[in-house]
Write a protein that holds these residues in place. Structure first.
Motif, PDB file in Angstrom:
ATOM      1  N   ALA A   1      29.145   9.791  35.267  1.00 23.19           N
ATOM      2  CA  ALA A   1      28.107   9.722  36.306  1.00 23.19           C
ATOM      3  C   ALA A   1      28.349   8.588  37.296  1.00 23.19           C
ATOM      4  O   ALA A   1      27.584   8.450  38.261  1.00 23.19           O
ATOM      5  CB  ALA A   1      26.739   9.560  35.651  1.00 23.19           C
TER       6      ALA A   1
ATOM      7  N   LYS B   1      28.880   9.456  41.355  1.00 23.31           N
ATOM      8  CA  LYS B   1      27.654   9.820  42.058  1.00 23.31           C
ATOM      9  C   LYS B   1      26.731   8.616  42.207  1.00 23.31           C
ATOM     10  O   LYS B   1      26.094   8.424  43.259  1.00 23.31           O
ATOM     11  CB  LYS B   1      26.913  10.939  41.332  1.00 23.31           C
TER      12      LYS B   1
ATOM     13  N   ALA C   1      27.990   6.581  44.992  1.00 24.88           N
ATOM     14  CA  ALA C   1      27.707   7.247  46.266  1.00 24.88           C
ATOM     15  C   ALA C   1      26.250   7.028  46.683  1.00 24.88           C
ATOM     16  O   ALA C   1      25.954   6.778  47.860  1.00 24.88           O
ATOM     17  CB  ALA C   1      28.017   8.736  46.154  1.00 24.88           C
ATOM     18  N   ASP C   2      25.338   7.108  45.730  1.00 28.01           N
ATOM     19  CA  ASP C   2      23.924   6.858  46.031  1.00 28.01           C
ATOM     20  C   ASP C   2      23.701   5.409  46.462  1.00 28.01           C
ATOM     21  O   ASP C   2      22.918   5.139  47.383  1.00 28.01           O
ATOM     22  CB  ASP C   2      23.059   7.165  44.804  1.00 28.01           C
TER      23      ASP C   2
END
Length: 400
Positions: free
Chosen positions: A95, A98, A101-102
Motif C-alpha cells: 500500500a 498509493k 501518492a496521496d
C-alpha cells in the motif's frame, strides 16, 4: 483631545483591526506532515506491550508528534503556518505507493517513520521520488547500519543509535571504575549487533571483557544450561554483567539472579535511554506530564524521539517556510536549526550521518542515576559526539 475625537479615533482603529483580521487569517499557510506506521508491526503486538521490556516502544509515534505540534503552535502561528499531522497506517507495504501518492497530492514532504527495518529502508528509497523531495525521520530503530552503510542524505534519526547507548553505559562503568565485564551474548542477529556496539564502546573507554558467554532461551532440555543465570555468571573475576538481548525476554531474568552480587547493565538493570519519566531537570517533569495527559501513558524513549522529530519539522519550517527540501536538510544537518530537547543543551543533527546529538540517561526502572556524556569526558569539538560514531569513524557517505 476632545472626547468626540477620541471616540472617532477608537472606532476607526477598531474598524481597521476588523478589516485587517481576515487578511491576517488569509496569510496563514496550511501545511502537513505524516507519521507512517505498519498495521501488523510485531513491535506493537499485544504480548510485547504487556511485557513492557526496557528500551522498547510502549505505544505508537503519533502522540509524540501531536504533542510537539501543540507545543510549537505559537511559533508556527507567528510564522504564518498551520501545521497538522496525518496518521498513515499501512495495512502492508504494497500500500506504500498509493499512500505516497496521496501524500504528494496533499503536498506532504516531512515523514516520521515508525516502521521495522526492511520497511523503513523501502520508505527511504521510495519517498524522495514519490513526493518530489522528502525528509524522513527515523524515530523507532537504533540500528547502526542506518547511520552507516545504509544511510541516506534525507534520513535523519532522533532515536539514539545502538552505538550511543553502548557508549553511554561504557562511560558510566568507566567513571565508576567497574571495568571488568562479563558479557552474556544472545544468538539473534539483533543481539549480535548489540554485542558489537558494546565491544566497540568497551575498547573506546578501557573496559575489559573478562568472558563472553552465549545464552539461549530454548525448550530443548539439552540447552537448558544456556539459560541458567547462575551457571552463566559463575566465574568471579567480573565486576559487572552486561546482557546483549535485543528482545529482552532473557535479560529481565538476570538482575538479582546472578551467582555473585554484581550489577547488571545492557538490556535490563541499568540501561541507556533517550528519555525517562523521572527526569526532574530542564523542564522534564512538565514535558512528561503533558505527554501523560495526551497519551494516557508514561513518556518513553521512542515517544521522546517522535516528539523531537515533530519539533525539528516545526523548527525548520519556522526558520524558513519557503525553503525547498534540500535547503531544509542542509540547515538541519549543519546545525543551523536547533531544538530544545528538555535535556539541557540545544540539540543539533550530525552532518555526517543525520543522527540527533543528545545527552543520554543512565537509568533503571525507578530513576535516573547519571547523564552522559559523563563529567570529565572530553572531545576536541563537541562533547556530545563522544556518544556514538564520530565523523572520522563514520561509514556514511551520503550528504544533502
Amino acid at each position: 483631545m476632545p472626547v468626540t475625537a477620541w471616540r472617532q479615533g477608537a472606532v476607526a482603529l477598531a474598524l481597521a483591526t476588523l478589516v485587517a483580521w481576515p487578511a491576517a487569517q488569509a496569510a496563514i499557510t496550511p501545511m502537513s506532515m505524516a507519521v507512517i506506521s505498519l498495521a501488523g508491526d510485531a513491535r506493537y503486538a499485544n504480548r510485547r506491550m504487556e511485557r513492557g521490556y526496557p528500551g522498547h516502544p510502549q505505544g505508537r509515534a503519533l502522540q509524540g508528534v501531536q504533542l510537539a505540534l501543540e507545543e510549537a503552535a505559537f511559533e508556527l502561528d507567528t510564522a504564518g503556518i498551520a501545521l497538522t499531522v496525518r496518521d498513515v497506517v499501512l495495512p502492508d507495504m504494497a500500500a506504500l505507493p498509493k499512500a505516497l501518492a496521496d501524500l504528494k497530492a496533499a503536498k506532504v514532504q516531512h515523514l516520521v517513520a515508525d516502521l521495522p527495518l526492511a520497511e523503513l529502508r523501502q520508505l527511504v528509497q521510495a519517498a524522495p521520488a514519490a513526493l518530489g523531495g522528502a525528509v524522513v525521520f527515523n524515530t523507532g530503530l537504533d540500528d547502526d547500519s542506518l547511520r552507516a552503510q545504509n544511510c541516506a542524505a534525507h534520513l535523519l534519526h532522533t532515536l539514539p543509535s545502538a552505538a550511543m547507548r553502548a557508549d553511554t553505559l561504557a562511560q558510566y562503568l568507566a567513571a565508576r571504575n567497574w571495568r571488568k565485564v562479563l558479557l552474556l551474548q544472545g544468538p539473534e542477529p539483533a543481539d549480535v549487533l548489540m554485542g558489537e556496539a558494546f565491544n566497540r564502546a568497551a575498547k573506546r573507554y578501557g573496559l575489559k571483557i573478562t568472558q563472553t558467554k552465549p545464552f539461549k532461551l530454548s525448550g530443548d532440555p539439552r540447552e537448558r544450561d544456556l539459560a541458567n543465570t547462575r551457571l552463566l555468571t559463575g566465574e568471579r573475576e567480573h565486576e559487572v554483567v552486561a546482557v546483549m538481548d535485543a528482545d529482552g525476554e532473557f535479560a529481565r531474568t538476570v538482575p538479582y539472579a546472578t551467582q555473585w552480587p554484581r550489577p547488571v547493565v545492557g538490556a535490563s538493570g541499568l540501561v541507556a535511554q533517550a528519555w525517562h519519566s523521572q527526569w526532574e531537570r530542564n523542564g522534564g517533569p512538565q514535558l512528561t506530564r503533558r505527554f501523560q495527559k495526551l497519551a494516557q501513558r508514561p513518556m518513553q524513549s521512542h515517544d521522546w524521539a517522535a516528539w523531537a522529530a515533530g519539533k525539528a519539522v516545526a523548527a525548520v519550517l519556522v526558520d524558513d517556510a519557503k525553503a525547498a527540501v534540500p535547503q531544509q536538510l542542509k540547515k538541519l544537518r549543519s546545525g543551523a536549526v536547533v531544538i530544545d530537547g528538555f535535556k539541557g543543551p540545544r540539540l543539533t543533527f550530525r552532518a555526517w550521518d543525520g543522527q540527533l546529538r543528545q545527552p543520554m540517561f543512565v537509568s533503571h526502572v525507578d530513576g535516573v542515576v547519571g547523564l552522559a556524556p559523563l563529567e570529565g569526558v572530553l572531545h576536541p569539538k563537541e562533547v556530545l559526539d563522544t556518544l556514538g560514531v564520530d565523523e572520522q569513524e563514520s561509514a556514511c557517505r551520503q550528504r544533502p
